[in-house]
Write an enzyme that holds these catalytic residues in place. Structure first.
Site, mmCIF file in Angstrom:
data_model
loop_
_atom_site.group_PDB
_atom_site.id
_atom_site.type_symbol
_atom_site.label_atom_id
_atom_site.label_comp_id
_atom_site.label_asym_id
_atom_site.label_seq_id
_atom_site.Cartn_x
_atom_site.Cartn_y
_atom_site.Cartn_z
ATOM 1 N N ARG A 68 -12.615 -7.750 -3.927
ATOM 2 C CA ARG A 68 -12.165 -7.517 -2.408
ATOM 3 C C ARG A 68 -11.826 -6.391 -2.206
ATOM 4 O O ARG A 68 -11.096 -5.882 -3.037
ATOM 5 C CB ARG A 68 -11.064 -8.499 -2.101
ATOM 6 C CG ARG A 68 -10.594 -8.534 -0.781
ATOM 7 C CD ARG A 68 -9.303 -7.498 -0.711
ATOM 8 N NE ARG A 68 -8.770 -7.630 0.684
ATOM 9 C CZ ARG A 68 -7.828 -6.797 1.091
ATOM 10 N NH1 ARG A 68 -7.202 -6.049 0.072
ATOM 11 N NH2 ARG A 68 -7.240 -6.864 2.141
ATOM 12 N N GLY A 121 -10.240 -3.794 0.537
ATOM 13 C CA GLY A 121 -9.370 -3.654 1.650
ATOM 14 C C GLY A 121 -9.753 -2.420 2.315
ATOM 15 O O GLY A 121 -10.699 -1.845 2.172
ATOM 16 N N THR A 145 -1.467 1.109 6.594
ATOM 17 C CA THR A 145 -1.022 -0.022 5.471
ATOM 18 C C THR A 145 -0.939 -1.503 6.299
ATOM 19 O O THR A 145 -0.382 -1.288 7.413
ATOM 20 C CB THR A 145 0.553 0.017 4.822
ATOM 21 O OG1 THR A 145 1.002 -0.869 4.190
ATOM 22 C CG2 THR A 145 1.464 0.689 6.113
ATOM 23 N N GLY A 146 -1.409 -2.330 5.703
ATOM 24 C CA GLY A 146 -1.374 -3.638 6.781
ATOM 25 C C GLY A 146 -2.432 -4.597 6.181
ATOM 26 O O GLY A 146 -2.977 -4.387 4.971
ATOM 27 N N THR A 155 0.861 -1.045 0.119
ATOM 28 C CA THR A 155 0.075 -0.011 0.155
ATOM 29 C C THR A 155 0.924 1.127 -0.033
ATOM 30 O O THR A 155 1.998 1.229 0.425
ATOM 31 C CB THR A 155 -0.790 0.150 1.302
ATOM 32 O OG1 THR A 155 -1.325 -1.342 1.541
ATOM 33 C CG2 THR A 155 -1.965 0.990 1.260
#
Lengths: 314, 314
Positions: free
Chosen positions: A209, A211, A232-233, A181
């Protein structure tokens, strides 16, 4: 001292020095430096935080090393499906795009949605149609191609696995996680905050999908009263934690500092729900913080102390 | 007294007694009563809040009067594109679907995404493919058809206007707003909270638009520590306000009661950003609240005091 501040990230995860070549490390650092400079220059010249985060994120999207825009990972259909969001802390205006194809800079599309549509969030073909109506230039699939991403996809495309960014395909994806990201947050000379995030998602992800990146409050949030945050993760726990807005609430309602609030969310609340990753933030005083609970996070900042920081590992 | 609690809504907006016939009013009240009963029975028999909100929302989705599932409005392409979300306050597990077609009960798909996928949010064709993989029965376009919705769409389909739920097409849509969404929140006998929301969106909306309903933290949120919330209203401001999670934060970080926190969000913060609509909530003690800043909200509840309340107007 500066009366402005910027921070950015290029993803977090199991980024280990021993897995990096000096050349690759140099390329990452140079990419982070260039993106930082593009945002910093705008802020220094009196530009808005909104423009600064847009250009810093666009610079990372254009860089094939980072999983956003050009260089995005392949989804389970062998295509590139990208998400992005931007938020203006002054007005709480927000724009977000999910599952869009053929857009070189999804962050620019997010900004156009914020400015020129009546909506906050558009997805798929509807988002692409809006981009066309705004004369945003399109790119064909080859523009987004990189050999690295293709090889990653080939390693898992006949399986049900998905891989988090640019893992070593020989490794178990759950042991070697990298969350691709990019994002930026900034405070400009007028004290306005802004945040932007962009991603290509996970290799071999099921298409459709979404996020946390394009979800306002989860991956991206900005409010002049408190902070601007880009995450971010592992997106799913970040959604469940409403991670970005939680930082803002801890500051506004509990009086925490930016760094205290980010620590509470990243190192306590997200860890409690197996949420690996990190976030960057700036507050309305120009303080910045870059906090992660993973082995590394590509990151750079230049805050009100005019201290440039660029890093990868813990 | 009950050791469980449930509340539900069928949308908010400019719902005025003088525009309603006695027959139509009776049908709405009966629809709300049936949905309440379906969730209440589950809770009374010791079922989970997750099952109760799913079944209450499914009941409203099946009712052609409410803009969700069957009876959803037409988008600008003359199709029905629906959004839904569900959240489990015990685990913070969440599932959401955006822009899905041909699914009779989007809330059931959201629950399957929560339970059986690795993701929280799926959109478009990817969501439909997942539904098929889960053997969720599909319906053709006719199933979703209603003459009322079709006439509404015909009145605006060659314009750039979009209309918020079942407005009178002869009226200015910005003066006569109805936000078609359905939702339910509940606390079960084990003290677990859950929330669910479902919508067909806005008549003639640009396809690909995602409102607040499926956005965790914005239109839908549940956390056993605080509350379960489902929103209905003009989606964009509800996203910018991260409305549902804000209620939870005001309770957790500022010690407000459910009703105080909902009042602060609905009657102060949302009004400040022209966010018309309302929300329903239950807390971990079984208190419930139904608060709206519009002329009316279709609503029903039966909380720990075993007091049934069904209403439409202020």
């Amino acid at each position: 001292m500066n009366n402005f501040s910027i921070a950015l990230h290029g993803g977090a995860g199991t980024i280990l020095r021993e897995q990096m070549t000096p050349e690759l490390e140099g390329s990452y650092l140079e990419g982070l430096r260039l993106a930082l400079e593009s945002g910093y220059t705008i802020l220094k010249n009196g530009g808005s935080s909104l423009d600064a985060v847009e250009m810093a994120v666009a610079s990372l999207e254009d860089n094939i090393l980072f999983n956003a825009g050009r260089g995005s990972v392949f989804n389970s259909n062998g295509l590139h499906e990208m998400d992005a969001a931007i938020m203006d802390g002054k007005t709480l205006g927000a724009g977000a795009v999910a599952g869009v194809k053929n857009i070189a800079n999804p962050v620019k599309l997010a900004k156009l949605i914020m400015k020129n549509s009546e909506h906050v969030m558009l997805c798929g073909q509807g988002a692409l149609d809006f981009a066309i109506s705004q004369q945003l230039p399109l790119e064909n699939e080859e523009y987004f191609y990189s050999q690295l991403r293709y090889d990653q996809w080939q390693a898992v495309c006949n399986t049900d696995n998905f891989v988090l960014d640019h893992n070593d395909p020989n490794k178990n994806s759950m042991q070697d996680k990298k969350f691709g990201t990019v994002g930026a947050v900034a405070m400009d000379q007028s004290g306005n905050l802004a945040a932007a995030t962009s991603t290509g998602g996970m290799t071999n992800k099921k298409y459709g999908r979404i996020g946390d990146s394009p979800v306002i409050g989860c991956g991206t949030y900005a409010n002049n009263n408190t902070c601007a945050i880009s995450c971010t993760g592992h997106g799913e726990p970040f959604i469940k934690a409403v991670a970005a807005y939680d930082v803002s609430c801890l500051m506004e309602y509990k009086g925490m500092s930016l760094e205290q609030a980010m620590n509470e969310v990243v190192n306590v609340k997200l860890i409690n729900i197996q949420g690996e990753g990190g976030m960057i933030g700036v507050d309305r005083h120009g303080n910045s913080a870059m906090i992660f609970n993973s082995a590394g996070m590509y990151r750079a900042s230049n805050n009100r102390d005019n201290k440039m920081e660029i890093g990868i590992y813990k």
